[in-house]
Design a protein around this motif. Structure first.
Motif, PDB file in Angstrom:
ATOM      1  N   THR A   9     -64.218  14.122   2.455  1.00  0.00           N
ATOM      2  CA  THR A   9     -63.279  14.723   1.498  1.00  0.00           C
ATOM      3  C   THR A   9     -63.008  16.171   1.870  1.00  0.00           C
ATOM      4  OG1 THR A   9     -64.166  13.275  -0.222  1.00  0.00           O
ATOM      5  CG2 THR A   9     -62.837  15.138  -0.945  1.00  0.00           C
ATOM      6  N   ASN A  35     -60.607   8.801  -5.678  1.00  0.00           N
ATOM      7  CA  ASN A  35     -60.566   9.956  -4.779  1.00  0.00           C
ATOM      8  C   ASN A  35     -60.560   9.496  -3.323  1.00  0.00           C
ATOM      9  OD1 ASN A  35     -60.365  12.689  -5.483  1.00  0.00           O
ATOM     10  ND2 ASN A  35     -62.442  13.136  -4.820  1.00  0.00           N
ATOM     11  N   ARG A  83     -66.061  15.433  -7.030  1.00  0.00           N
ATOM     12  CA  ARG A  83     -66.956  15.919  -5.975  1.00  0.00           C
ATOM     13  C   ARG A  83     -68.398  15.774  -6.430  1.00  0.00           C
ATOM     14  NH1 ARG A  83     -63.904  18.439  -1.943  1.00  0.00           N
ATOM     15  NH2 ARG A  83     -65.773  17.883  -0.728  1.00  0.00           N
ATOM     16  N   ASP A 131     -54.472  12.766   1.849  1.00  0.00           N
ATOM     17  CA  ASP A 131     -54.938  14.152   1.940  1.00  0.00           C
ATOM     18  C   ASP A 131     -54.932  14.636   3.390  1.00  0.00           C
ATOM     19  OD1 ASP A 131     -55.457  13.978  -0.788  1.00  0.00           O
ATOM     20  OD2 ASP A 131     -57.583  13.543  -0.508  1.00  0.00           O
ATOM     21  N   VAL A 173     -59.402  19.186  -2.023  1.00  0.00           N
ATOM     22  CA  VAL A 173     -59.607  18.203  -3.093  1.00  0.00           C
ATOM     23  C   VAL A 173     -60.712  18.711  -4.012  1.00  0.00           C
ATOM     24  CG1 VAL A 173     -60.228  15.822  -3.633  1.00  0.00           C
ATOM     25  CG2 VAL A 173     -58.896  16.330  -1.568  1.00  0.00           C
ATOM     26  N   LEU A 195     -57.781   9.758   0.385  1.00  0.00           N
ATOM     27  CA  LEU A 195     -58.173  10.567   1.544  1.00  0.00           C
ATOM     28  C   LEU A 195     -57.200  10.468   2.724  1.00  0.00           C
ATOM     29  CD1 LEU A 195     -62.072  10.354   1.661  1.00  0.00           C
ATOM     30  CD2 LEU A 195     -60.583  11.945   0.432  1.00  0.00           C
ATOM     31  N   GLU A 255     -68.009  11.719   0.280  1.00  0.00           N
ATOM     32  CA  GLU A 255     -68.016  13.171   0.107  1.00  0.00           C
ATOM     33  C   GLU A 255     -67.840  13.889   1.443  1.00  0.00           C
ATOM     34  OE1 GLU A 255     -68.412  16.969  -1.682  1.00  0.00           O
ATOM     35  OE2 GLU A 255     -68.054  15.003  -2.602  1.00  0.00           O
TER      36      GLU A 255
END
Length: 563
Positions: free
Chosen positions: A159, A261, A167, A268, A163, A265, A156
């Motif tokens: 992130t 997720n 979460r 991202d 995004v 990263l 978390e």
């Protein structure tokens, strides 16, 4: 006597077994004990030697996780709505002895015991195409969730703000923020950026969860600082559950959403650093907003390169480059927005119903729009609106991707002969009934409304229940529908299944079916104990007056008279 004997509770603690199991073994003479009144006093010298218990060291994977917190998460979400097909008891028998489940999960995390092979469930994407989903056993699901939970705060922290999927929630009993709420926040963020008169590129990844590469993921976890025992456990579980070597994670559990997720990263980070563009992601659904067309194209090309580095491939069919007006249209569904506003803020019940019925009919006008259909039927169910029932029954096969929502919607009217007949016709029509997934959920609805059983429904249920080639989860629910008829022949076949087959899910389903028909006797129960873990099922069933609904997590259906 006090010096020479111990209580059943003390014996259960020494053996690491449930009190009910020890009491049953006392009665059967398997444990040396004396009955005084209604209580058993056990001879401790004659107790079998308990299995050696391992110490959970902090340096082991199981010593690094929080099983209690993980189980709270599973109870609040995964076991309520993230099981692909219904468990015949909603895991209530296993959850009655959480200590045993945690011990088994610890043993697997520490690689002392192997993880279970998963159940592959073909899930309809449309009336024709399917995708394979993975159902994990409860023990494996707990181990998986606990391992990922131990890493989730670090994930978390890395992130980015662009995004919106997977979460962490602020509430202790909830793992992730609600998906629908997060998706709306993601869409609104894109809309705000588009308000600056910009272009938008939209795209997603083909078979995202299936393409996550284990070697890349393990390197990412090492870079994250995940302890070696946790990395080893995650590597082993993913290896066991994957259908393609070194590739794929099980879609469904919240733990997989977090890992997926996390896998994105590095992509991202690259996209967020691009000048002049804004990048927004919800799982594998991505939007790039830019001041002009060529910047959007350049950003898409960077995204494509970064994805390929990680064994991911953008969907060419779903990739679009849109000017400002077209982008706003693509983000907006006027019918859903209107129906949502009316449902949440309107005061006229008739108006709410009409808006939702209009939306559902629009969803069914040509090729089924699953998002519109799911949005509307979920709310029509809460309003008990019958207006689209005929259309639902006529096109059940096309609505298969909606899963449990279909029986949930149909249930209030299932006792109606016309609805029951329509369901019977669907079951017996091989041209329409082509999905075990949908059939299992529809049979589950019949267990909530036994008066809906027709001869045709029973014929179909029997064909599935006693077909050794049918999927175990399908058979388990079908056997319970068969038991509603309580015919001697059906009960004999259920007894034979419980005493001769070896698939735990099938045997467990047969035992629950016999219990439902008040026909579970000691001889069958004793023979079924050859299956590891079946004791917990029999302990749970003993003396019960109700069984859990397979459709609604808070509903119990009475079983008059118990067994």
């Amino acid at each position: 006597m006090d010096d020479e004997f111990i209580t059943v509770e003390e014996a259960a603690s020494r053996l690491g077994a449930s009190v009910a199991t020890v009491r049953r073994k006392c009665a059967a003479g398997e444990i040396v004990a004396t009955k005084v009144g209604k209580a058993w006093l056990v001879d401790p010298a004659a107790l079998p030697r308990p299995a050696r218990r391992r110490t959970r060291r902090v340096s082991s994977a199981s010593g690094l996780v929080d099983f209690a917190h993980s189980m709270r998460h599973l109870r609040s979400q995964d076991l309520v709505r993230d099981i692909w097909v219904p468990d015949i008891l909603r895991f209530a028998d296993d959850l009655a002895d959480v200590g045993r489940i945690e011990a088994a999960a610890a043993s697997r995390l520490d690689l002392v015991e192997p993880f279970d092979s998963p159940t592959i469930v073909p899930i309809p994407k449309s009336a024709i195409f399917q995708r394979n989903a993975t159902n994990l056993t409860l023990v494996d699901r707990l181990a998986y969730h606990a391992a990922v939970l131990a890493l989730s705060s670090r994930i978390e922290a890395q992130t980015g703000d662009g995004v919106f999927s997977a979460r962490l929630a602020s509430e202790r009993n909830r793992f992730l923020r609600p998906g629908a709420e997060s998706w709306v926040r993601w869409k609104k963020a894109v809309e705000v950026e588009l308000g600056l008169d910009r272009w938008m590129a939209e795209t997603d990844i083909t078979s995202f969860f299936d393409c996550i590469h284990h070697t890349i993921l393990m390197q990412d976890l090492e870079n994250l600082g995940a302890a070696p025992p946790l990395r080893s456990a995650i590597r082993e579980m993913l290896k066991t559950w994957s259908t393609t070597p070194n590739t794929g994670i099980p879609q469904g559990p919240d733990a997989s959403r977090v890992l997926a997720n996390f896998y994105m990263l590095p992509i991202d980070e690259v996209m967020a650093a691009l000048p002049d563009v804004e990048y927004f992601r919800y799982m594998d659904d991505m939007r790039i907003v830019s001041p002009d067309r060529h910047s959007a194209i350049a950003a898409l090309r960077v995204l494509d390169v970064e994805c390929r580095k990680r064994n991911l491939y953008l969907s060419t069919k779903k990739t679009q480059l849109l000017d400002n007006a077209a982008a706003k249209d693509a983000l907006t569904d006027d019918l859903i927005d209107s129906a949502r506003y009316t449902f949440e803020h309107g005061k006229d019940p008739a108006e709410k119903r009409n808006e939702l019925k209009k939306l559902f009919r629009k969803a069914m006008s040509e090729e089924v729009d699953a998002r519109r259909a799911k949005f509307s039927i979920y709310r029509l169910r809460s309003l008990r609106e019958k207006g689209v029932l005929g259309l639902v029954m006529k096109r059940l096969d096309e609505l298969a991707p909606l899963g449990w929502l279909l029986p949930a919607y149909i249930l209030p009217w299932l006792r109606n002969p016309n609805t029951a007949t329509a369901l019977e016709e669907f079951f017996e029509d091989p041209e329409r009934n082509t999905s075990d997934y949908l059939s299992t959920w529809l049979l589950a609805a019949v267990l909530d409304e036994p008066h809906a059983v027709t001869e045709g429904i029973l014929r179909y249920a029997r064909a599935v229940a006693f077909d050794a080639t049918a999927r175990p989860y399908h058979r388990a629910v079908a056997m319970n529908v068969v038991s509603l008829a309580r015919t001697r022949r059906d009960l004999d076949r259920l007894r034979a299944t419980a005493t001769s087959e070896y698939d735990p899910e099938v045997v467990r389903g047969a035992l629950v079916a016999l219990f439902r028909a008040h026909a579970l006797d000691r001889a069958v129960a004793d023979r079924a104990r050859r299956i590891d873990g079946i004791d917990s099922t029999l302990d749970y069933l003993r003396g019960r007056k109700s069984l859990p609904s397979l459709i609604f997590s808070t509903v119990q259906n009475p079983v008059a008279g118990g067994a």
